[in-house]
Design an enzyme around this catalytic site. Sequence first.
Site, PDB file in Angstrom:
ATOM      1  N   ASP A  85     -78.887  22.633  56.686  1.00 28.05           N
ATOM      2  CA  ASP A  85     -77.662  23.414  56.800  1.00 28.05           C
ATOM      3  C   ASP A  85     -76.948  23.384  55.457  1.00 28.05           C
ATOM      4  O   ASP A  85     -76.628  22.325  54.943  1.00 28.05           O
ATOM      5  CB  ASP A  85     -76.771  22.812  57.895  1.00 28.05           C
ATOM      6  CG  ASP A  85     -75.491  23.627  58.087  1.00 28.05           C
ATOM      7  OD1 ASP A  85     -75.435  24.782  57.617  1.00 28.05           O
ATOM      8  OD2 ASP A  85     -74.545  23.100  58.700  1.00 28.05           O
TER       9      ASP A  85
ATOM     10  N   ASP B 260     -71.760  19.601  61.462  1.00 28.08           N
ATOM     11  CA  ASP B 260     -72.846  19.928  60.533  1.00 28.08           C
ATOM     12  C   ASP B 260     -74.189  19.388  61.026  1.00 28.08           C
ATOM     13  O   ASP B 260     -75.232  20.026  60.839  1.00 28.08           O
ATOM     14  CB  ASP B 260     -72.561  19.354  59.138  1.00 28.08           C
ATOM     15  CG  ASP B 260     -71.341  20.004  58.499  1.00 28.08           C
ATOM     16  OD1 ASP B 260     -71.040  21.160  58.854  1.00 28.08           O
ATOM     17  OD2 ASP B 260     -70.706  19.355  57.650  1.00 28.08           O
TER      18      ASP B 260
ATOM     19  N   GLU C  57     -81.611  28.565  56.635  1.00 29.14           N
ATOM     20  CA  GLU C  57     -81.034  29.809  57.130  1.00 29.14           C
ATOM     21  C   GLU C  57     -81.264  30.906  56.094  1.00 29.14           C
ATOM     22  O   GLU C  57     -81.249  30.643  54.891  1.00 29.14           O
ATOM     23  CB  GLU C  57     -79.529  29.639  57.338  1.00 29.14           C
ATOM     24  CG  GLU C  57     -79.188  28.799  58.537  1.00 29.14           C
ATOM     25  CD  GLU C  57     -77.706  28.510  58.589  1.00 29.14           C
ATOM     26  OE1 GLU C  57     -77.060  28.988  59.527  1.00 29.14           O
ATOM     27  OE2 GLU C  57     -77.207  27.822  57.709  1.00 29.14           O
TER      28      GLU C  57
END
Length: 346
Positions: free
Chosen positions: A135, A299, A219
Amino acid sequence: MLTYKIRHNRDFSHELLLAKKVADFALETGSRSSKDVKHIGLKSMIANQILRKYSHDKKLKAVRNVVLTIPRQGIQVDKDIQQIKIACLKLELEYQFPNNFSKINQIEINKDFAFVSVSIEEQPERVVDGYIGVDRNTTGHVAVVGNPSTGKVLKLGKQAEHIHKKYKNIRRALQKKGKYGLVKRIKHRESNIVRDLNHKISRKIVDTADKNNVGIKLEDIKKIRKNVKSRRGFRYSLNSWSYYQLEQMIKYKAKLLGIPVAYVEPAYTSQNCSMCGHLGNRSGKSFKCPGCGHVDHADSNASFNIALRQIKDGRLCVDRDAYKGSTDTPQTAMMGTTLTVEPHVL
Ligand SMILES: [Zn+2]
């Protein structure tokens, strides 16, 4: 092709001066014969390289930053003790970069460093037991890495925000005083610090994947920019070159070890519960799931979601150009030329 940088700890100022003379001579006369520059006294193997580089460059007006270029035939390498020998300079270099190169193409030497250009053997992509999720849209770290199979979370690069703020303030103060030259230098210094940090973070992520025999999921960065609102606190990373740089570093370091890197859709990675998939409540750094009662750091929860999410269009990252990503400066980072890996941060 990869270029590694090694500090040589030798004084080559005399040889560099001779090299400059040879380059000047080449530019002036267009000569390509090392016999013509024998009187200068530079080793003919190096002189030949310099003559070749400068004799036909019509656009060049003056010679600057001449380096000592050693061709492949002047380089010996012993992989067992990780040592490179350059006989004509009586130079021995210890290296710490991985041994998975097929050959050394050439070495360039300047005042402080030897730049070792190598060709890398292609690693077949390995079969992995799951994925870790990275992340990068976090509440204060450069990256938070979650491994659902072990439940472990790594939070990396907390200092980046501080570094950015510090240098922003310095730049602002200098701008007010009209010291624009200094502003540029400070910017350069900051990008060096961030690059080193990105090297360390990407190393840690790839080593973690290697040890656990898992792939890496990220991502899709373009989608984040378009669709996902940046979380509070660390917006800077999302639109900056450093974000892209980290991705490039993860990709090439993973590729060297045959570790797959894949992309996932970024939507809802921070809102869904990583345990049951239910839409949860986020507030600041905490995440609570009304469905199953799961409580986690926001997170960490997001990184687990990324790790567990389906790979986008089944598209694995098989970016053959991953090696070419430059980490040199923010500008060239986007162009993709040569990659410099500093051994001390590996
Ligand atoms: Zn839940």
